[in-house]
Every structure is written in structure tokens, then in C-alpha cells.
Design a protein around this motif. Structure first.
Motif, PDB file in Angstrom:
ATOM      1  N   UNK A  57     -14.057 -24.080  13.222  1.00 40.55           N
ATOM      2  CA  UNK A  57     -14.305 -23.093  12.177  1.00 40.55           C
ATOM      3  C   UNK A  57     -13.109 -22.989  11.225  1.00 40.55           C
ATOM      4  N   UNK A  58     -13.253 -23.575  10.026  1.00 42.43           N
ATOM      5  CA  UNK A  58     -12.210 -23.405   9.002  1.00 42.43           C
ATOM      6  C   UNK A  58     -12.398 -22.044   8.326  1.00 42.43           C
ATOM      7  N   UNK A  59     -11.376 -21.215   8.341  1.00 40.75           N
ATOM      8  CA  UNK A  59     -11.488 -19.789   8.007  1.00 40.75           C
ATOM      9  C   UNK A  59     -10.907 -19.501   6.613  1.00 40.75           C
ATOM     10  N   UNK A  60     -11.764 -19.032   5.716  1.00 46.62           N
ATOM     11  CA  UNK A  60     -11.277 -18.689   4.369  1.00 46.62           C
ATOM     12  C   UNK A  60     -11.033 -17.196   4.198  1.00 46.62           C
ATOM     13  N   UNK A  61     -11.198 -16.429   5.279  1.00 49.01           N
ATOM     14  CA  UNK A  61     -11.003 -14.983   5.152  1.00 49.01           C
ATOM     15  C   UNK A  61      -9.538 -14.576   5.334  1.00 49.01           C
ATOM     16  N   UNK A  62      -8.718 -15.539   5.748  1.00 50.29           N
ATOM     17  CA  UNK A  62      -7.276 -15.268   5.822  1.00 50.29           C
ATOM     18  C   UNK A  62      -6.463 -16.242   4.984  1.00 50.29           C
ATOM     19  N   UNK A  63      -7.103 -17.373   4.640  1.00 50.77           N
ATOM     20  CA  UNK A  63      -6.418 -18.328   3.758  1.00 50.77           C
ATOM     21  C   UNK A  63      -6.202 -17.666   2.401  1.00 50.77           C
ATOM     22  N   UNK A  64      -5.147 -18.103   1.728  1.00 53.86           N
ATOM     23  CA  UNK A  64      -4.833 -17.527   0.416  1.00 53.86           C
ATOM     24  C   UNK A  64      -4.738 -18.604  -0.659  1.00 53.86           C
ATOM     25  N   UNK A  65      -5.201 -18.231  -1.830  1.00 52.85           N
ATOM     26  CA  UNK A  65      -5.047 -19.100  -3.013  1.00 52.85           C
ATOM     27  C   UNK A  65      -4.194 -18.304  -4.001  1.00 52.85           C
ATOM     28  N   UNK A  66      -3.006 -18.785  -4.258  1.00 55.12           N
ATOM     29  CA  UNK A  66      -2.097 -18.062  -5.157  1.00 55.12           C
ATOM     30  C   UNK A  66      -1.885 -16.615  -4.705  1.00 55.12           C
ATOM     31  N   UNK A  67      -1.847 -16.381  -3.389  1.00 55.41           N
ATOM     32  CA  UNK A  67      -1.577 -15.044  -2.859  1.00 55.41           C
ATOM     33  C   UNK A  67      -2.811 -14.162  -2.705  1.00 55.41           C
ATOM     34  N   UNK A  68      -3.961 -14.654  -3.149  1.00 54.09           N
ATOM     35  CA  UNK A  68      -5.199 -13.847  -2.991  1.00 54.09           C
ATOM     36  C   UNK A  68      -6.082 -14.469  -1.920  1.00 54.09           C
ATOM     37  N   UNK A  69      -6.830 -13.612  -1.216  1.00 52.48           N
ATOM     38  CA  UNK A  69      -7.696 -14.113  -0.127  1.00 52.48           C
ATOM     39  C   UNK A  69      -8.705 -15.128  -0.680  1.00 52.48           C
ATOM     40  N   UNK A  70      -8.755 -16.295  -0.025  1.00 51.25           N
ATOM     41  CA  UNK A  70      -9.565 -17.403  -0.540  1.00 51.25           C
ATOM     42  C   UNK A  70     -11.044 -17.047  -0.665  1.00 51.25           C
ATOM     43  N   UNK A  71     -11.576 -16.339   0.350  1.00 50.20           N
ATOM     44  CA  UNK A  71     -13.016 -16.005   0.304  1.00 50.20           C
ATOM     45  C   UNK A  71     -13.319 -15.149  -0.920  1.00 50.20           C
TER      46      UNK A  71
END
Ligand code: NAI
Length: 328
Positions: A192-206
Motif C-alpha cells: 500500500x503506497x500511502x499518499x495521506x502522509x506523503x507531501x508535495x512541496x510541504x502539502x499532503x499529497x492526497x
């Protein structure tokens, strides 16, 4: 220059080996100031091919390569190693059942676990790339009672890197803007690759993506099935990217993960996030000086919980199967 780091690579004459050895030798693991000594394990019939690879390593005249030894006897090859990259494994052949695959790999990783236990250096770290990586790591760990369990990990860094790359493509952000990616669970289609904690430029990816349909039906399956897509396109499996991820994982483990970020590593569960204790399960971890710590306290939503439980269930089944075979 300090004394060389002794690095064992198994399956060294294979496809991943052909990319991995040259990058290790050229300093991709520890930079230009620390030489490495390669200790390469293969099965007897592949030793001749491996001799050819060693000739090529010689011909590169890498300043950071202190020496190369090869052999088919794990107790000799693993002698004094500080890092063991267990890449060689038995692929699934035609007509082979899952239990046959587990059994064939069980034999390999039982023997290698025992050999590491007997002869590796006291500070050894062991990274398993050969599939089924999580369960192979569990088997090796269970057969090396004198090596602390936290010294074993299985590779989910390739999945981690794939997830970063897919997210970068979707958002248009450079990969360097993407932080805190997590792969939870097994290096398999249930990961499960998780985008609810990953960040893009400091913002949550999801939130940045804001497209649950893409996240569920495009992103997750693309990352999880990327290996099969590469086999389809290339006619053989992902070897260079697997080698690159093997180095990324080992380098961060030995030298530390970046400040303000974390990496994915499959390590022995201590029960964090209600993952059954003892499974080799991929978590978000921070690493420093050869140690790792699971990132605790992340909020897990219902969607993530179901995915994390499904991949844990698969690993539990694999564990029960190898237990049934008497391998752990
Ligand atoms: P390959 O088949 O080209 O090479 C495997 C090598 O392992 C062969 O040279 C074989 O002779 C050797 N080998 C088999 N049994 C051995 C033993 N007991 N001791 C030492 N060497 C042994 O395979 P390739 O492409 O290099 O992949 C290696 C493994 O890595 C496979 O299991 C593959 O599924 C896995 N893999 C894992 C990834 C991950 O992200 N965790 C990604 C890609 C591949």
C-alpha cells in the motif's frame, strides 16, 4: 582512506547483480572516501559467468574497489561481511506452485541465515532483495539467532521510488519536492503506497492530487504492478532500478535518512500500527548510523487501515506457510 567495508552480494551473476556491482564498486554506496571489498556468492554453475563480471570490474579500475572475492560457499563468502545484500533467489518456474517457491527459497535463505550467523562481522546489516523478499528476510532472520533481528530488512525502496516518480509525474513537481512517501506491507501486489502522509512541496499529497479515483484505481495499481509492466515492455524484469533501490536503501540505512523526511523499509514489526508482531512489514522509518526507527503516531484513515490490514494478512499467510514447512 579507512578500511574497506566488506559487502556481500548474492546472485551476483544475475541481472540485478550486473548493475549493482558496478555501482557499489564506483562509490554509489559510501562515496569516494570509503573503499569497499566485494564478496560475491553464486551457485556453482554461475561461477564462470561471475568470473566474467569480475574481469569487467577489474577493467573499470575503480579507485574505491579494494578487492573482489567470489565463491559458492556461503560460509566463506560471508566471512567478516559488514553488509550482506541478498539478491539471489529462485524465480517461479513454469508449473511451480506457491508452496514450491517458498520451499525452494526457504532452503536458500535458511542456509544463508545460518552462514551469516556463523561468520558475518558483529556489525552486519542484511538487506534482502530476492523475492519473496519479506518472507525470505523472515526466514534468514529466524535462522540467525545471534544477529539482532533489527539488522534484517527487505527491500520496498523500489516501490517507494516508483511511488515518488508516479506522484511527481501526476503533480508536475520535481521528485526532490516529494517527501514522506510510505510503502506499507509486503513487496507484492498487496503493498500500500500511502499518499495521506506523503507531501508535495510541504502539502499532503492526497490533498494536492485531490482525486481519489486516480489514487485508488491508477496510482496504487500502477505502483504495485510496475514490475509486471516492465517485464511486458522490456522482456525481462526490472534490474537496474532494483539495483539502484538496493543501494538507496543500504546507503540510507548506513548513513542516515534525510532530515525532515523518511524512507520505506520492511523490518520486523514490533506491533506498531497494529501490524502483527514479528512480520517483516514495510513501515515509514527514519534511519541513522545503521539503525532504524519506525515513524510513530501517524493518523490512519479507514481507507489506509483496510489496505494495511490486507497486506498484513498476506504476510501472515506467507509466515504460516513457511512455519508449516519448518523453515522458521
Ligand atoms: P536473475 O535470475 O537474473 O539472477 C538471480 C541470480 O541468483 C542467478 O544468477 C542465480 O544463479 C543466483 N542464485 C540462485 N540461487 C542462489 C543461491 N542459493 N546463492 C547464490 N546465488 C543464487 O534475477 P534478478 O533479475 O537479478 O533478480 C534477483 C531477485 O530479485 C529475484 O528474486 C527478483 O524477483 C528480485 N527482485 C526484487 C525486487 C524488489 O524490489 N524487492 C525488484 C526486482 C527483482
Amino acid at each position: 582512506m579507512t578500511s574497506p567495508l566488506k559487502v556481500a552480494v548474492t546472485g551476483a551473476a544475475g541481472q540485478i547483480g550486473y548493475s549493482l556491482l558496478f555501482r557499489l564498486a564506483s562509490g554509489a554506496l559510501l562515496g569516494q572516501d570509503r573503499p569497499i571489498q566485494l564478496q560475491l556468492l553464486e551457485i556453482e554453475p554461475a561461477l564462470k559467468a561471475l568470473e566474467g563480471v569480475v574481469m569487467e570490474l577489474d577493467d573499470c579500475a575503480f579507485p574505491t574497489l579494494a578487492g573482489v572475492e567470489i565463491g559458492a560457499d556461503a560460509e566463506k563468502v560471508f566471512d567478516g561481511v559488514n553488509l550482506a545484500l541478498l539478491v539471489g533467489a529462485r524465480p517461479r518456474g513454469p508449473g511451480m506452485e506457491r508452496s514450491d517457491l517458498l520451499e525452494a527459497n526457504g532452503a536458500i535463505f535458511t542456509a544463508q541465515g545460518k552462514a551469516l550467523n556463523a561468520v558475518a562481522a558483529d556489525d552486519v546489516r542484511i538487506g534482502v532483495t530476492g523475492n519473496p523478499a519479506n518472507t525470505n528476510a523472515l526466514i534468514a532472520m529466524s535462522n540467525a539467532p545471534d544477529i539482532p533481528a533489527e539488522r534484517f530488512s527487505a527491500l520496498t525502496r523500489l516501490d517507494h521510488n516508483r511511488a515518488i516518480s508516479q506522484l511527481a509525474a501526476k503533480t508536475g513537481a520535481p521528485v526532490t519536492d516529494i517527501k514522506k512517501m510510505t510503502i506499507w506491507g509486503n513487496h507484492s501486489a498487496t503493498q500500500y503506497p500511502d499518499l495521506f502522509h506523503a507531501e508535495v512541496g510541504g502539502k499532503i499529497a492526497a490533498d494536492v492530487v485531490n482525486d481519489q479515483e486516480w489514487l485508488e484505481n491508477d496510482f496504487i495499481p500502477t505502483v504495485a504492478k510496475r514490475g509486471a509492466a516492465i517485464i511486458d515492455a522490456r522482456g525481462s524484469s526490472s534490474a537496474a532500478s532494483a539495483a539502484s533501490a538496493t543501494i538507496d536503501a543500504a546507503r540510507d540505512w548506513l548513513l542516515g535518512s534525510a532530515e525532515g523526511d523518511w524512507v520505506s523499509m520492511a523490518v520486523r514489526s514490533d506491533g506498531s500500527y497494529d501490524v502483527p508482531e514479528g512480520l517483516i512489514y514495510s513501515f515509514p522509518v527514519v534511519t541513522k548510523d545503521g539503525n532504524w526507527e519506525i515513524v510513530e503516531g501517524l493518523d490512519i484513515n479507514e481507507f489506509s487501515r483496510a489496505k494495511m490490514d490486507a497486506t498484513a494478512a498476506e504476510l501472515t499467510e506467507e509466515r504460516d506457510a513457511v512455519k508449516g514447512l519448518g523453515l522458521i
